[in-house]
Design an enzyme around this catalytic site. Structure first.
Site, PDB file in Angstrom:
ATOM      1  N   ALA A 250       0.808  -1.237   0.000  1.00 38.22           N
ATOM      2  CA  ALA A 250       0.000   0.000   0.000  1.00 38.22           C
ATOM      3  C   ALA A 250       0.835   1.279   0.000  1.00 38.22           C
ATOM      4  O   ALA A 250       0.278   2.376   0.008  1.00 38.22           O
ATOM      5  CB  ALA A 250      -1.003   0.054   1.148  1.00 38.22           C
ATOM      6  N   ALA A 251       2.166   1.156  -0.035  1.00 41.33           N
ATOM      7  CA  ALA A 251       2.985   2.379  -0.061  1.00 41.33           C
ATOM      8  C   ALA A 251       2.733   3.156  -1.354  1.00 41.33           C
ATOM      9  O   ALA A 251       2.632   4.387  -1.350  1.00 41.33           O
ATOM     10  CB  ALA A 251       4.462   2.030   0.048  1.00 41.33           C
ATOM     11  N   GLY A 252       2.611   2.430  -2.473  1.00 43.78           N
ATOM     12  CA  GLY A 252       2.359   3.092  -3.757  1.00 43.78           C
ATOM     13  C   GLY A 252       0.980   3.744  -3.772  1.00 43.78           C
ATOM     14  O   GLY A 252       0.821   4.868  -4.276  1.00 43.78           O
ATOM     15  N   ASP A 253      -0.011   3.048  -3.229  1.00 41.67           N
ATOM     16  CA  ASP A 253      -1.379   3.605  -3.186  1.00 41.67           C
ATOM     17  C   ASP A 253      -1.377   4.879  -2.335  1.00 41.67           C
ATOM     18  O   ASP A 253      -2.020   5.883  -2.678  1.00 41.67           O
ATOM     19  CB  ASP A 253      -2.355   2.589  -2.575  1.00 41.67           C
ATOM     20  CG  ASP A 253      -2.253   1.218  -3.237  1.00 41.67           C
ATOM     21  OD1 ASP A 253      -1.990   1.174  -4.448  1.00 41.67           O
ATOM     22  OD2 ASP A 253      -2.431   0.197  -2.536  1.00 41.67           O
TER      23      ASP A 253
HETATM   24  O1  RIB Z   1      -1.260  -2.082  -3.570  1.00 37.40           O
HETATM   25  C1  RIB Z   1      -1.467  -3.027  -2.556  1.00 37.40           C
HETATM   26  C2  RIB Z   1      -2.745  -3.785  -2.796  1.00 37.40           C
HETATM   27  O2  RIB Z   1      -2.624  -4.520  -3.990  1.00 37.40           O
HETATM   28  C3  RIB Z   1      -3.104  -4.793  -1.733  1.00 37.40           C
HETATM   29  O3  RIB Z   1      -3.825  -4.238  -0.670  1.00 37.40           O
HETATM   30  C4  RIB Z   1      -3.847  -5.867  -2.526  1.00 37.40           C
HETATM   31  O4  RIB Z   1      -5.190  -5.993  -2.197  1.00 37.40           O
HETATM   32  C5  RIB Z   1      -3.638  -5.507  -3.997  1.00 37.40           C
HETATM   33  O5  RIB Z   1      -4.745  -4.898  -4.537  1.00 37.40           O
END
Ligand code: RIB
Length: 309
Positions: A250-253
C-alpha cells in the site's frame, strides 16, 4: 475541502509474513504470523484520501458476503462516502494473497471477484458527486477505466491513473486526457521495457510513457529511491527518506493519493511529490495495507521533521 472520486478495487488481503518465499514445488512451514486485513489498491487509496483530509467517494463493487460487509463498515468508519459501492449478488468480494518477506518486500496475487463486474452505469452514477478529480487504478476491467477517463475528459475533471497492476496489453492509447500517470518500477518496466534504475533510464522511461499516454505529468514511483517527476520537459528524481522498512504493501497507493491530495491543494508539483514521499515513507514503516496509511497531521509532522520545505 476537495473531493476525489476513486473508481477502483476493493479486496480483503490475506497476508502472511515470512522469512523467505517458497521455491516452485517447495513447502515452507512459517510461523511468523498471518492476518486478514482490508486492502485493494482502490480501497487503500480511498483510505489515504480520507486520512489526508480529502473528501472521498469510493466507486467499487463488493460481493454479497461477509468480507464485503466488513470492508464497507471499515470504509464508513474512515469517513469514506460508500453510497456508490455496488454489491454483486454472484461474484465474491476480491481477495489478495500477499507474501511479505523480512525486508518488507511483497508478492501479491489478486482474485478480482466483484471488482471485475463494476459497470459503466455504476461509474456514471458516481460522477454525479461532482468530484474535483477522478482517480483510477488498473485492478478493475480495462473498459471501466477507459469509460471513466472519457467521462472525466468530457466534463473537464482532472483524471489520475495510478498505473497498477500493469499489463502490456492495457490500452493506454484509449485513455482520454490524463493529468497524472504514475506507475511503480515494475509497472514502468512492463509498459516501457525500461527498468528505471538511474537518472537516464528514468528519463527514457518517462519520455516513452509521455508518448504512450496523453498525460500532463508522469510520476514514476521508485520504492526506496523516491519518485521521478517528468512534465514533458524537465525530469528529476525526488528522493525518499531513510526509515526502517516493515511492509511495503500500500505504499504506492498511499504515495499517489497523497500526491493528488497535495496537488489539488495547490502545492507545486515538486513539493507535492516530496510530501507524497513523506506519506509513503511512513506507510512502509508500519505493517499492513490500509492500516499503515498516515493521517495528514502525521505526514506534515514527518515532513517538518526531515525539513521538507
Ligand atoms: O497495492 C497493494 C494492494 O494490492 C493490496 O492491498 C492488494 O489488495 C492488492 O490490490
Amino acid at each position: 475541502m476537495k473531493k476525489v472520486l476513486v473508481v477502483s478495487s476493493a479486496n480483503m488481503d490475506f497476508v502472511q509474513r515470512m522469512h523467505r518465499v517458497p521455491q516452485r514445488g517447495e513447502t515452507v512451514t512459517e510461523s511468523m504470523d498471518y492476518a486478514y486485513v482490508p486492502g485493494g489498491k482502490g480501497a487503500n487509496s480511498a483510505v489515504a484520501f480520507a486520512r489526508l483530509g480529502t473528501d472521498c467517494v469510493f466507486c467499487t463493487c463488493l460481493g454479497d458476503d461477509e468480507n464485503g460487509r466488513v470492508l464497507r463498515g471499515l470504509y464508513e468508519k474512515e469517513g469514506i462516502d460508500t453510497s456508490h459501492i455496488a454489491v454483486s449478488p454472484t461474484a465474491p468480494t476480491g481477495l489478495a494473497s500477499i507474501l511479505v518477506e523480512e525486508d518488507g518486500s511483497n508478492r501479491i496475487i489478486v482474485y478480482p471477484g466483484a471488482n471485475s463486474v463494476i459497470t459503466e452505469a455504476d461509474i456514471r452514477a458516481a460522477f454525479e458527486c461532482r468530484p474535483d478529480a477522478v482517480y483510477v487504478q488498473l485492478e478493475i476491467p480495462d473498459k471501466a477505466v477507459v469509460f471513466a477517463s472519457a467521462l472525466a475528459h468530457e466534463r473537464g475533471i482532472p483524471f489520475v491513473v495510478d498505473a497498477g497492476p500493469a499489463r502490456t496489453d492495457f490500452p493506454l492509447k484509449e485513455l482520454a486526457g490524463v493529468c497524472i500517470f504514475s506507475p511503480n518500477e515494475t509497472e514502468t518496466k512492463v509498459f516501457t521495457g525500461i527498468a528505471p534504475v538511474d537518472e537516464s533510464s528514468r528519463r527514457a522511461a518517462a519520455e516513452t510513457l509521455y508518448r504512450m499516454v496523453k498525460t500532463e505529468y508522469v510520476v514514476l514511483k521508485l520504492g526506496g529511491a523516491g519518485a521521478y517527476l517528468f512534465d514533458g520537459m524537465r525530469g528529476m528524481t525526488l528522493p525518499s527518506y531513510p526509515i526502517e522498512v516493515k511492509d511495503t504493501t500500500a505504499a504506492g497507493d498511499t504515495f499517489t493519493a497523497a500526491l493528488v491530495r497535495f496537488y489539488l491543494d495547490g502545492e507545486p508539483m515538486e513539493r507535492a511529490v516530496r510530501l507524497a514521499n513523506c506519506a509513503a515513507t511512513i506507510a512502509v514503516s508500519r505493517p499492513g495495507a490500509s492500516a499503515s496509511i498516515p493521517t495528514l497531521e502525521e505526514t506534515l509532522a514527518f515532513a517538518h521533521k526531515i525539513g521538507v520545505g
